[in-house]
Enzyme design. Structure first.
Site, PDB file in Angstrom:
ATOM      1  N   LYS A 264      -7.070  30.514  23.327  1.00  0.00           N
ATOM      2  CA  LYS A 264      -7.816  29.705  24.293  1.00  0.00           C
ATOM      3  C   LYS A 264      -8.002  30.503  25.579  1.00  0.00           C
ATOM      4  O   LYS A 264      -7.037  31.062  26.107  1.00  0.00           O
ATOM      5  CB  LYS A 264      -7.061  28.412  24.596  1.00  0.00           C
ATOM      6  CG  LYS A 264      -7.063  27.426  23.439  1.00  0.00           C
ATOM      7  CD  LYS A 264      -8.434  26.805  23.230  1.00  0.00           C
ATOM      8  CE  LYS A 264      -8.459  25.973  21.957  1.00  0.00           C
ATOM      9  NZ  LYS A 264      -9.765  25.356  21.709  1.00  0.00           N
TER      10      LYS A 264
ATOM     11  N   ASP B 222     -11.763  31.295  22.554  1.00  0.00           N
ATOM     12  CA  ASP B 222     -12.455  30.004  22.624  1.00  0.00           C
ATOM     13  C   ASP B 222     -12.360  29.476  24.048  1.00  0.00           C
ATOM     14  O   ASP B 222     -11.263  29.206  24.536  1.00  0.00           O
ATOM     15  CB  ASP B 222     -11.779  29.030  21.641  1.00  0.00           C
ATOM     16  CG  ASP B 222     -12.455  27.665  21.600  1.00  0.00           C
ATOM     17  OD1 ASP B 222     -13.416  27.429  22.363  1.00  0.00           O
ATOM     18  OD2 ASP B 222     -12.006  26.821  20.783  1.00  0.00           O
TER      19      ASP B 222
ATOM     20  N   GLU C 165     -16.086  31.779  21.233  1.00  0.00           N
ATOM     21  CA  GLU C 165     -16.458  30.398  20.884  1.00  0.00           C
ATOM     22  C   GLU C 165     -16.731  29.570  22.139  1.00  0.00           C
ATOM     23  O   GLU C 165     -15.963  29.621  23.100  1.00  0.00           O
ATOM     24  CB  GLU C 165     -15.298  29.792  20.075  1.00  0.00           C
ATOM     25  CG  GLU C 165     -15.498  28.363  19.628  1.00  0.00           C
ATOM     26  CD  GLU C 165     -14.404  27.945  18.624  1.00  0.00           C
ATOM     27  OE1 GLU C 165     -13.964  28.805  17.826  1.00  0.00           O
ATOM     28  OE2 GLU C 165     -13.981  26.776  18.655  1.00  0.00           O
TER      29      GLU C 165
ATOM     30  N   GLU D  96     -19.113  22.721  17.588  1.00  0.00           N
ATOM     31  CA  GLU D  96     -18.192  21.619  17.325  1.00  0.00           C
ATOM     32  C   GLU D  96     -18.609  20.351  18.067  1.00  0.00           C
ATOM     33  O   GLU D  96     -18.115  19.273  17.759  1.00  0.00           O
ATOM     34  CB  GLU D  96     -16.750  22.005  17.671  1.00  0.00           C
ATOM     35  CG  GLU D  96     -16.473  22.171  19.143  1.00  0.00           C
ATOM     36  CD  GLU D  96     -15.046  22.637  19.420  1.00  0.00           C
ATOM     37  OE1 GLU D  96     -14.239  21.800  19.786  1.00  0.00           O
ATOM     38  OE2 GLU D  96     -14.757  23.846  19.263  1.00  0.00           O
TER      39      GLU D  96
ATOM     40  N   ASP E  53     -18.210  20.331  12.718  1.00  0.00           N
ATOM     41  CA  ASP E  53     -16.979  19.662  12.303  1.00  0.00           C
ATOM     42  C   ASP E  53     -17.362  18.668  11.209  1.00  0.00           C
ATOM     43  O   ASP E  53     -18.148  17.751  11.445  1.00  0.00           O
ATOM     44  CB  ASP E  53     -16.338  18.947  13.494  1.00  0.00           C
ATOM     45  CG  ASP E  53     -14.948  18.425  13.156  1.00  0.00           C
ATOM     46  OD1 ASP E  53     -14.017  18.698  13.922  1.00  0.00           O
ATOM     47  OD2 ASP E  53     -14.800  17.739  12.122  1.00  0.00           O
TER      48      ASP E  53
ATOM     49  N   HIS F 260     -15.487  23.875  12.144  1.00  0.00           N
ATOM     50  CA  HIS F 260     -14.458  23.450  13.097  1.00  0.00           C
ATOM     51  C   HIS F 260     -13.576  22.438  12.364  1.00  0.00           C
ATOM     52  O   HIS F 260     -14.084  21.539  11.697  1.00  0.00           O
ATOM     53  CB  HIS F 260     -15.130  22.796  14.301  1.00  0.00           C
ATOM     54  CG  HIS F 260     -14.193  22.229  15.311  1.00  0.00           C
ATOM     55  ND1 HIS F 260     -13.923  20.875  15.408  1.00  0.00           N
ATOM     56  CD2 HIS F 260     -13.459  22.825  16.268  1.00  0.00           C
ATOM     57  CE1 HIS F 260     -13.072  20.679  16.405  1.00  0.00           C
ATOM     58  NE2 HIS F 260     -12.770  21.838  16.943  1.00  0.00           N
TER      59      HIS F 260
ATOM     60  N   GLU G 230     -10.109  26.895   9.768  1.00  0.00           N
ATOM     61  CA  GLU G 230      -9.375  26.757  11.036  1.00  0.00           C
ATOM     62  C   GLU G 230      -8.102  25.966  10.753  1.00  0.00           C
ATOM     63  O   GLU G 230      -8.158  24.846  10.231  1.00  0.00           O
ATOM     64  CB  GLU G 230     -10.233  26.036  12.079  1.00  0.00           C
ATOM     65  CG  GLU G 230      -9.463  25.817  13.368  1.00  0.00           C
ATOM     66  CD  GLU G 230     -10.337  25.414  14.545  1.00  0.00           C
ATOM     67  OE1 GLU G 230     -11.429  24.868  14.339  1.00  0.00           O
ATOM     68  OE2 GLU G 230      -9.887  25.667  15.686  1.00  0.00           O
TER      69      GLU G 230
HETATM   70 MG   LIG Z   1     -13.217  25.264  19.736  1.00  0.00          MG
END
Ligand SMILES: [Mg+2]
Length: 288
Positions: free
Chosen positions: A73, A101, A127, A153, A176, A203, A237
């Site tokens: 992240k 991301d 991302e 996502e 997703d 996702h 993921e």
């Molecule tokens: Mg993400």
């Protein structure tokens, strides 16, 4: 509303598979793979401690478990993100893929600046660099960097993804399955992404039902490089953060073995929901 419909759609595929006694991936056209490489999603910021210490430690743990890819992240300030990315890359070595991301933390100017600072660390994808509505920002970031740009996502249905694809905003689409319209809609989005030459990597978030549904779709997706002798396949993921419901509602948890996850082969989604656990976690709607 589309998320609600996604749940119903996935349940209907499960019912159909159980009725015919076959896994959903067979109903979707047949499996191209029986197992999928998983990437570890984690590497979040904690309330205390030094991220330049705990992030590389956590990442090295995933590599030791056998994961061949991890996702970090970012979005905490460009300099801190660049330092964290470098520390994680140093910890996992050159052979484990590293994605970042930003969860739309930046505008295009800041995302490009961060991207240029971390390009040297061999980033597999960047991302959600900018807000999902900022299509022009996605295009600017994508054209300024050599890092593949991922997102989706927060997008829904074939119509939403049609516009993203036509704008050439993404290298990697991440619908997703439980949000973008379920297995029916996501198969259509996947077919469309192939025509646009855009990679599809779903996702995956939430419960084991989401993981099972994603694996059923992952089983039938084409490879990213279908004519290569060593084709690149889409990845699962695999969220490593703590989640009391995720695996508890499955009678048999879906686990990885050295970074690989088997596609459930039983009828329907290939899972059995633990009804007792479901009741334990159910929200009380009567106010008792
Ligand atoms: Mg993400």
């Amino acid at each position: 509303m589309i998320q609600g419909l996604s749940g119903i759609d996935i349940a209907l595929w499960d019912i159909k598979g159980k009725h015919f006694g076959v896994p959903v991936h067979q109903l979707l056209g047949g499996a191209a793979r029986n197992e999928v490489a998983a990437y570890a999603t984690g590497l979040y910021r904690r309330k205390s401690g030094d991220p330049l210490t705990y992030l590389p430690e956590e990442a090295a743990g995933y590599a030791a478990e056998g994961f061949r890819a991890v996702k970090l992240k970012v979005g905490f300030g460009i300099d801190e993100d660049a330092a964290a990315t470098r520390a994680v890359r140093d910890a996992i070595g050159p052979d484990v893929a590293l994605m970042v991301d930003a969860n739309h933390a930046y505008d295009a100017v800041a995302a490009i600046r961060l991207g240029r600072l971390i390009e040297r660390h061999d980033i597999a994808w960047f991302e959600e660099p900018v807000p999902p509505e900022d299509i022009a920002g996605y295009r600017a970031v994508r054209s300024a960097l050599t890092i593949p740009i991922a997102g989706g996502e927060c997008e829904f249905t074939r119509f939403g993804f049609r516009d993203l694809f036509a704008a050439h905003a993404l290298d990697i689409a991440q619908p997703d399955t439980c949000a973008a319209g379920g297995l029916s809609e996501c198969k259509k989005i996947a077919d469309m992404s192939e025509a646009f030459g855009i990679r599809y990597n779903p996702h995956v978030w939430g419960t084991g039902i989401a993981i099972a549904a994603s694996l059923q779709l992952l089983a039938v997706l084409p490879s990213h490089t279908p004519t290569s002798l060593a084709p690149l396949a889409p990845m699962l993921e695999f969220d490593r953060t703590e989640h009391p419901i995720r695996q508890a509602i499955l009678k048999q948890p879906i686990e990885h073995a050295t970074g690989m996850v088997r596609v459930p082969n039983g009828p329907g989604l290939g899972i059995d929901v633990d009804r007792g656990a479901l009741a334990r976690f159910a929200a009380d709607q009567c106010g008792h």
